[in-house]
Design a protein around this motif. Structure first.
Motif, PDB file in Angstrom:
ATOM      1  N   GLY A 187      49.499  44.897  37.029  1.00  0.00           N
ATOM      2  CA  GLY A 187      50.929  44.647  36.917  1.00  0.00           C
ATOM      3  C   GLY A 187      51.282  43.411  36.123  1.00  0.00           C
ATOM      4  N   GLY A 234      52.052  41.053  33.388  1.00  0.00           N
ATOM      5  CA  GLY A 234      52.427  41.315  32.010  1.00  0.00           C
ATOM      6  C   GLY A 234      53.333  42.527  31.889  1.00  0.00           C
ATOM      7  N   GLN A 235      53.206  43.472  32.860  1.00  0.00           N
ATOM      8  CA  GLN A 235      54.077  44.650  32.791  1.00  0.00           C
ATOM      9  C   GLN A 235      55.232  44.539  33.764  1.00  0.00           C
ATOM     10  OE1 GLN A 235      50.923  47.081  33.977  1.00  0.00           O
ATOM     11  NE2 GLN A 235      49.806  46.150  32.270  1.00  0.00           N
ATOM     12  N   LYS A 236      54.914  43.985  34.954  1.00  0.00           N
ATOM     13  CA  LYS A 236      55.960  43.873  35.959  1.00  0.00           C
ATOM     14  C   LYS A 236      56.378  42.417  36.098  1.00  0.00           C
ATOM     15  CE  LYS A 236      54.912  48.113  38.103  1.00  0.00           C
ATOM     16  NZ  LYS A 236      53.819  48.425  39.044  1.00  0.00           N
ATOM     17  N   ARG A 272      50.196  35.821  30.210  1.00  0.00           N
ATOM     18  CA  ARG A 272      50.742  36.673  31.283  1.00  0.00           C
ATOM     19  C   ARG A 272      51.006  35.869  32.539  1.00  0.00           C
ATOM     20  NH1 ARG A 272      47.653  41.932  29.513  1.00  0.00           N
ATOM     21  NH2 ARG A 272      45.779  41.099  30.452  1.00  0.00           N
TER      22      ARG A 272
END
Lengths: 222, 221
Positions: free
Chosen positions: A138, A140-142, A183
């Protein structure tokens, strides 16, 4: 259900994990500052095995160890869950809570020592940060490790947000080079900006002053 | 979809054994894969890239690592035999002792058995202190879990069996009946439990293995 008391020493990052959990769930509590150089009967009674903080006392029942306390809070007060409901995702979260908790000790080593031991702590800390940067799901994406909302992994790693900077300032050791962990840095920003967290972070200058004193005491006792 | 449960383990590892016990107590069918830790399989490295260790539980293709995390997962996923108490406070206490055993006891026992000189002395003092805490926690219970084996007992498996093997392999004295009568009693109850017995490694083989692997480092004075 019984009164909630929290024993701690300011500005312990372990204490803050518990404060954040209580605040996120809207649980009222009474905070009782402890003197670790002169431990109170309440502390010794509540945590006879480790004699450390934080300790949560709920309706007279004491629970020690911050990650155990977080889990208790989650079990007892299910609102605003800190763990996913899916058993597999929960297991993944628990893995990262354990990882963050154990490896956090390496950063503590940087704070608590000097010379060779400190170098060792620094090396371990970097290894840990690299693993998190590369592997944590998650990231970096969330927005948070927990997804859109803060979860237990975020709380366990929460001390990166403020304390790591404090350790760097006090020791003069740069643990996290700027730009090396993009990140993680993005996550730290999100974490600190969350309204509940923002309201419950120790003031940086005061924290650094307290940490300076603590480090002097630690080094002197070696 | 048929359920698939794989366990990557190592016969001498108490951590691996914990998971086997939990699966057996829950009556879960699983396929066991023995790992040669000196020559780790591509599967192990794929499923546990961070720590590269056993045990690893793979459930329908999903890997879970770290024995205590696996135990919690097993408890939540399969109904029936409860590994943890239902009450949140009692659960917290169980988790506290499980953490204490791994973080403090086992670490001290390892250090006392084959740590560096100055580490060993300190650890040797700590071991009886830590065991004493467990002795007191047992109180009049048959197991840490009460009448039946629970997560704390499972995590304490090292103390029940591996410590005895250590003592034999290295001539050390860690768990004596005089000092720790309750814990000694618990040890007998635990290793004689049917499910536990089924999954324990052969004692002689374990002693020989320990001597071989760690014997060189522990030169008694």
């Amino acid at each position: 259900m019984g009164a909630v008391k929290l024993l701690g020493t300011w500005p312990s990052p372990y204490l803050y994990r518990v404060i954040w959990a209580l605040k996120l769930k809207g649980i009222p509590y009474e905070y009782i500052e402890q003197d670790l150089d002169n431990k109170s009967p309440l502390l010794l009674q509540s945590n006879p095995v480790h004699k450390k903080i934080p300790v949560l006392i709920h309706g007279g029942n004491p629970i020690a160890e911050s990650v155990i306390i977080l889990q208790y809070i989650e079990d007892k007060w299910p609102q605003n869950p800190l763990l996913p409901s899916d058993p597999y995702e929960k297991a993944v979260a628990r893995f990262w809570v354990k990882f963050a908790d154990e490896k956090g000790l390496s950063i503590a080593k940087v704070f608590r020592s000097s010379g060779e031991e400190q170098e060792k702590g620094l090396k371990e800390s970097l290894e840990m940060l690299e693993i998190i940067e590369e592997h944590a799901p998650g990231l970096g994406q969330k927005k948070f490790f927990g997804g859109d909302k803060i979860g237990m992994v975020d709380l366990t790693l929460g001390w990166f947000a403020q304390w790591m900077g404090g350790i760097e300032e006090v020791t003069g050791v740069k643990i996290k080079e700027a730009g090396k962990f993009p990140r993680l840095e993005a996550w730290m920003k999100n974490f600190k900006e969350d309204p509940v967290i923002k309201e419950n972070l120790p003031e940086f200058k005061d924290m650094v002053a307290a940490m300076k004193r603590r480090r002097e005491t630690l080094l002197a006792s070696k | 979809m048929a359920e698939e449960v794989l366990l990557f383990g190592a016969w001498a590892s108490p951590y691996s054994h914990r998971v086997e016990m939990a699966l057996k107590l829950k009556g879960v069918e699983y396929k066991y894969v023995e790992e040669d830790l000196a020559n780790k399989s591509p599967s192990l490295l794929k499923y546990n890239p961070i720590h590269k260790k056993v045990p690893v539980l793979v459930h329908n293709g999903n890997p879970i690592v770290e024995s205590q995390v696996i135990l919690e997962y097993i408890n939540e996923t399969w109904p029936g035999y409860p590994l943890l108490p239902k009450d949140p406070y009692e659960r917290a206490i169980a988790r506290f002792w499980a953490k204490f055993i791994d973080d403090k006891c086992l670490l001290a026992i390892f250090k006392a058995s084959w740590g560096e000189e100055k580490e060993r002395e300190k650890a040797a003092e700590e071991v009886p202190e830590f065991l004493n805490h467990l002795e007191n926690e047992l109180k009049e219970k048959r197991f840490f879990g009460g009448e039946s084996i629970g997560m704390v007992d499972i995590v304490a498996n090292f103390i029940s069996f591996w410590v005895g093997a250590f003592e034999e392999a290295f001539g050390s004295e860690l768990l004596t009946r005089e000092k720790f009568p309750k814990l000694t009693n618990w040890t007998h109850q635990f290793v004689n439990n049917t499910v536990v017995k089924e999954s324990l490694p052969p004692r002689d083989k374990l002693v020989a293995y320990l001597r071989n692997r760690f014997g060189g480092r522990n030169v008694s004075k």
